[in-house]
Design a protein around this motif. Structure first.
Motif, PDB file in Angstrom:
ATOM      1  N   ARG B 270      46.624   1.092 -24.442  1.00  0.00           N
ATOM      2  CA  ARG B 270      46.330   0.554 -22.939  1.00  0.00           C
ATOM      3  C   ARG B 270      46.574   1.976 -21.887  1.00  0.00           C
ATOM      4  O   ARG B 270      46.097   2.017 -20.718  1.00  0.00           O
ATOM      5  N   LEU B 271      47.812   2.366 -22.231  1.00  0.00           N
ATOM      6  CA  LEU B 271      48.463   3.647 -21.563  1.00  0.00           C
ATOM      7  C   LEU B 271      47.323   4.716 -21.326  1.00  0.00           C
ATOM      8  O   LEU B 271      47.457   5.357 -20.354  1.00  0.00           O
ATOM      9  N   THR B 272      46.664   5.035 -22.522  1.00  0.00           N
ATOM     10  CA  THR B 272      45.830   6.138 -22.378  1.00  0.00           C
ATOM     11  C   THR B 272      44.278   5.787 -22.350  1.00  0.00           C
ATOM     12  O   THR B 272      43.579   6.701 -22.411  1.00  0.00           O
ATOM     13  N   GLN B 279      38.183  11.793 -20.102  1.00  0.00           N
ATOM     14  CA  GLN B 279      37.795  13.078 -20.643  1.00  0.00           C
ATOM     15  C   GLN B 279      36.882  13.246 -21.834  1.00  0.00           C
ATOM     16  O   GLN B 279      36.135  14.316 -22.012  1.00  0.00           O
ATOM     17  N   THR B 280      36.931  12.353 -22.873  1.00  0.00           N
ATOM     18  CA  THR B 280      36.122  12.228 -23.784  1.00  0.00           C
ATOM     19  C   THR B 280      34.924  11.245 -23.872  1.00  0.00           C
ATOM     20  O   THR B 280      34.009  11.334 -24.827  1.00  0.00           O
ATOM     21  N   GLY B 281      34.999  10.210 -23.121  1.00  0.00           N
ATOM     22  CA  GLY B 281      34.002   9.163 -23.072  1.00  0.00           C
ATOM     23  C   GLY B 281      34.336   8.308 -24.323  1.00  0.00           C
ATOM     24  O   GLY B 281      33.522   7.237 -24.435  1.00  0.00           O
ATOM     25  N   ASP B 282      35.304   8.388 -24.909  1.00  0.00           N
ATOM     26  CA  ASP B 282      35.573   7.154 -26.134  1.00  0.00           C
ATOM     27  C   ASP B 282      36.956   6.624 -25.677  1.00  0.00           C
ATOM     28  O   ASP B 282      37.807   7.459 -24.965  1.00  0.00           O
ATOM     29  N   PRO B 283      37.108   5.462 -26.341  1.00  0.00           N
ATOM     30  CA  PRO B 283      38.531   4.915 -26.188  1.00  0.00           C
ATOM     31  C   PRO B 283      39.454   5.719 -26.820  1.00  0.00           C
ATOM     32  O   PRO B 283      39.447   6.607 -27.925  1.00  0.00           O
ATOM     33  N   PRO B 284      40.854   5.447 -26.646  1.00  0.00           N
ATOM     34  CA  PRO B 284      41.885   6.269 -27.259  1.00  0.00           C
ATOM     35  C   PRO B 284      42.063   6.479 -28.870  1.00  0.00           C
ATOM     36  O   PRO B 284      42.517   7.428 -29.311  1.00  0.00           O
ATOM     37  N   ASP B 285      41.791   5.522 -29.510  1.00  0.00           N
ATOM     38  CA  ASP B 285      41.822   5.241 -30.818  1.00  0.00           C
ATOM     39  C   ASP B 285      40.965   6.270 -31.515  1.00  0.00           C
ATOM     40  O   ASP B 285      41.297   6.505 -32.466  1.00  0.00           O
TER      41      ASP B 285
END
Lengths: 333, 330
Positions: B270-272, B279-285
């Motif tokens: 949630r934080l990231t 920045q990358t167009g992807d979720p943080p995982d």
């Protein structure tokens, strides 16, 4: 990069060399500083380990607390691990705890030590029980006591344990390796003892009613591995582990964070306290090694032979377990 | 580097390098252009870099254009190029998923088609061990034969897996072209800069709580060495380009004296979430799973083909950390 170290009036080539020299000196200096810092950090860890709990002055309490918090869940460990992630310092720190479990808690009774080969590579095949790999740790500890600390076996753990938070880093540092063919080949190639549990999750998921009844041995992977690599198989029967976590029934929760939740007399009821195993009396029976090397690697292609050999091995371990059960007086003594 | 090594008659005379704005592309062009006579280098990119290797020629090619294959084939044929090094890949994924796909997958397709049309003898392609994917059921050492499973949410990894599948298919239909695929792991060093090194350069790092997988890094010089050898020698096939040794993530961070925040997975997610999407167009995982599960590759084949790496994982990391320190003091 400045070149204040170089004398004035030199030719451009010399100037270039001097420039390069000073650059290299700066790199060396930075590296030396880094080494000192590493020494300081790891040295401090060693001292803290030797002293046990040291007193902290009140004014440093906050920074000490912050340091402890930032290393929460990861106690002191060495800066080097072997290629499977086993860490010497963690093993050294865990040894007294394992010794306590082995000698006092489960009072392990070991027989058949003469069957254990002098050195690896060798596959130790045992029956599996309980979700947490206490049996793997105890086999490891038993072999380490019989041979030397450098001959510490690696034990295989099921895939899903690797997805469990906290379990994965600790198991890897204690010598746990994910059970798969590639890892087995690599470990045996390096001459290690490898403890495998061919029952797999089926063994770990046994309910109390089915205790000491060995489940199907996967798809014969152990025998295939032994045939292809030519290493001896040592059957091991463990008695007592299957009562340390008496699983009454299995509950499959929606969402499946685990393959199933084992319901024991204590587990979901007492919360984390229920994870503690019961102090049953354990017996480890080591059987005569099985050498399949004369059959040759091409025998691994014969599926019928493979399943027959697998069944033989299962029967052998079952016999060791039954003999152990017959010998003991009760679950607790 | 490369002194004392003799390159046989198979060394190509004219080499084209795509992607001059990537680290590998620019370094390789400089190295090859600096090599003694007999090797001519042509750099290909959308625009001429500000610092371009002396002695190399520049040709403008835009791989994201639909007619890129024709343009590229013309350049390759006119210059009589014998080997192509394709490094025009994004160092970092961008939020523009379509353009990334256009460049990485379709762009490589254009390069392949142009190579076939211009009768190029050798094709070297940059790939990554990220493509194996961080999985709890990975073996401890992934060989080149392991299937590429990637990460379901990392679009750059997905594009590259598609690219490799396409490449395997193409190379089976064009046996006269030697194809070398170099899969390198996370690159660290004094001058390499990507989202990974940017993350590890932070003074305070958030990492998933309860996981501490083994990591493997490679030094930037070793990667460029491997590419140089791969284009000058004949070594068709797929190779992992990695450093020796593995270390847990937490040990790396401790070596660098970083402060670590261990956050439970959902909190970290949630934080990231928004910075990562931005920045990358992807979720943080798509990034943090690489710090959660194992994806260490077996480098034996690469070490045998391209020589022993100069830096181990630990040394690559220390070289990165110490260079960051020097930069701060400058």
């Amino acid at each position: 990069m400045n070149d204040d170290g170089s004398p004035k009036g030199t030719t451009s080539v010399e100037l270039l060399d001097a420039d390069r020299e000073s650059e290299l000196a700066a790199v060396r200096e930075a590296l030396a500083g880094l080494r000192r810092e590493i020494q300081l950090r790891f040295g401090a860890a060693e001292v803290a380990q030797a002293d046990g709990e040291r007193s902290v002055p009140a004014n440093e309490l906050f920074s000490e607390l912050r340091r402890r918090l930032s290393t929460l869940g990861m106690s002191e460990r060495s800066g080097e691990v072997d290629e499977f992630g086993m860490d010497e310092i963690v093993v050294r720190r865990a040894r007294p705890v394992l010794e306590l479990l082995y000698e006092r808690y489960w009072r392990v009774d070991l027989a058949g030590a003469e069957h254990l080969p002098e050195k690896g590579p060798c596959l130790l095949v045992a029956n599996r029980s309980g979700l947490l790999p206490y049996d793997g740790l105890m086999i490891t500890h038993a072999v380490e006591r019989l041979r030397s600390q450098s001959a510490r076996p690696r034990f295989f753990v099921a895939d899903w344990l690797m997805t469990l938070p906290f379990a994965q880093p600790y198991l890897a540092r204690l010598g746990g390796v994910r059970a798969c063919r590639e890892n087995a080949e690599r470990l045996l190639g390096a001459g290690h003892f490898v403890a495998v549990f061919p029952e797999g999750v089926k063994g770990a998921a046994k309910v109390f009613r089915d205790r000491y009844r060995l489940q199907r041995f996967g798809r014969g992977g152990v025998i295939r591995l032994a045939l292809e690599t030519g290493v001896p198989l040592v059957p091991i029967g463990i008695v007592g582990a299957e009562e340390a976590h008496p699983v009454l029934f299995k509950w499959t929760p929606p969402g499946r964070p685990l393959p199933f939740v084992p319901v024991t007399p204590t587990f979901p009821l007492l919360g984390p306290l229920g994870v503690l195993p019961l102090p049953t009396k354990w017996m480890i029976r080591i059987g005569a090694p099985v050498d399949l090397s004369e059959l040759g690697p091409q025998a691994a292609r014969d599926e019928l032979l493979l399943s027959r050999l697998t069944e033989d091995l299962r029967a052998e371990i079952q016999a060791l377990v039954d003999a152990g059960l017959h010998e003991r007086e009760g679950v607790w003594s | 580097m490369g002194a004392g090594v003799t390159f046989g008659v198979s060394a190509p005379g004219v080499i084209a390098v795509t992607g001059l704005h990537t680290f590998i592309g620019s370094q390789l062009t400089r190295r090859l252009a600096g090599r003694a006579a007999g090797v001519r280098v042509i750099g290909l990119d959308q625009r001429r870099p500000i610092r371009f290797a002396e002695g190399a020629r520049f040709a403008k090619v835009d791989l994201t254009r639909p007619t890129a294959d024709g343009d590229l084939a013309e350049v390759l044929a006119a210059e009589r190029v014998e080997a192509v090094v394709h490094t025009a890949f994004r160092t970092d994924p961008t939020p523009d998923l379509e353009l990334d796909h256009e460049l990485e997958t379709i762009g490589t397709r254009h390069v392949m088609n142009a190579c076939a049309a211009a009768k190029v003898k050798r094709l070297v392609i940059a790939s990554s061990t990220e493509l194996y994917g961080p999985r709890p059921d990975n073996p401890n050492f992934l060989t080149e034969r392991h299937p590429l499973r990637g990460h379901p949410h990392a679009h750059a990894v997905r594009d590259r897996i598609e690219m490799e599948a396409m490449l395997a298919d193409w190379s089976s239909r064009h046996p006269d072209v030697e194809v070398t695929v170099l899969r390198h792991c996370w690159i660290f060093g004094p001058s390499y800069w990507s989202r990974v090194t940017r993350y590890f350069a932070l003074p305070v790092l958030a990492v998933p709580l309860g996981f501490d997988p083994l990591m493997q890094l490679v030094h930037e010089d070793d990667v460029v060495n491997a590419f140089e050898r791969a284009v000058l020698q004949s070594c068709p096939g797929i190779y992992n380009v990695v450093g020796r040794g593995v270390l847990p993530v937490s040990t790396l961070l401790r070596l660098a004296g970083k402060q670590i925040w261990r956050l439970p997975g959902p909190v970290l997610h949630r934080l990231t979430y928004f910075p990562s999407q931005g920045q990358t167009g992807d979720p943080p995982d798509a990034f943090y799973d690489y710090l959660r599960y194992l994806w260490v590759a077996d480098g034996q084949r690469g070490w045998e083909a391209f020589g022993e790496p100069v830096y181990s994982t630990r040394e690559a990391w220390i070289s990165f950390v110490s260079s960051r320190r020097m930069r701060r003091y400058r």
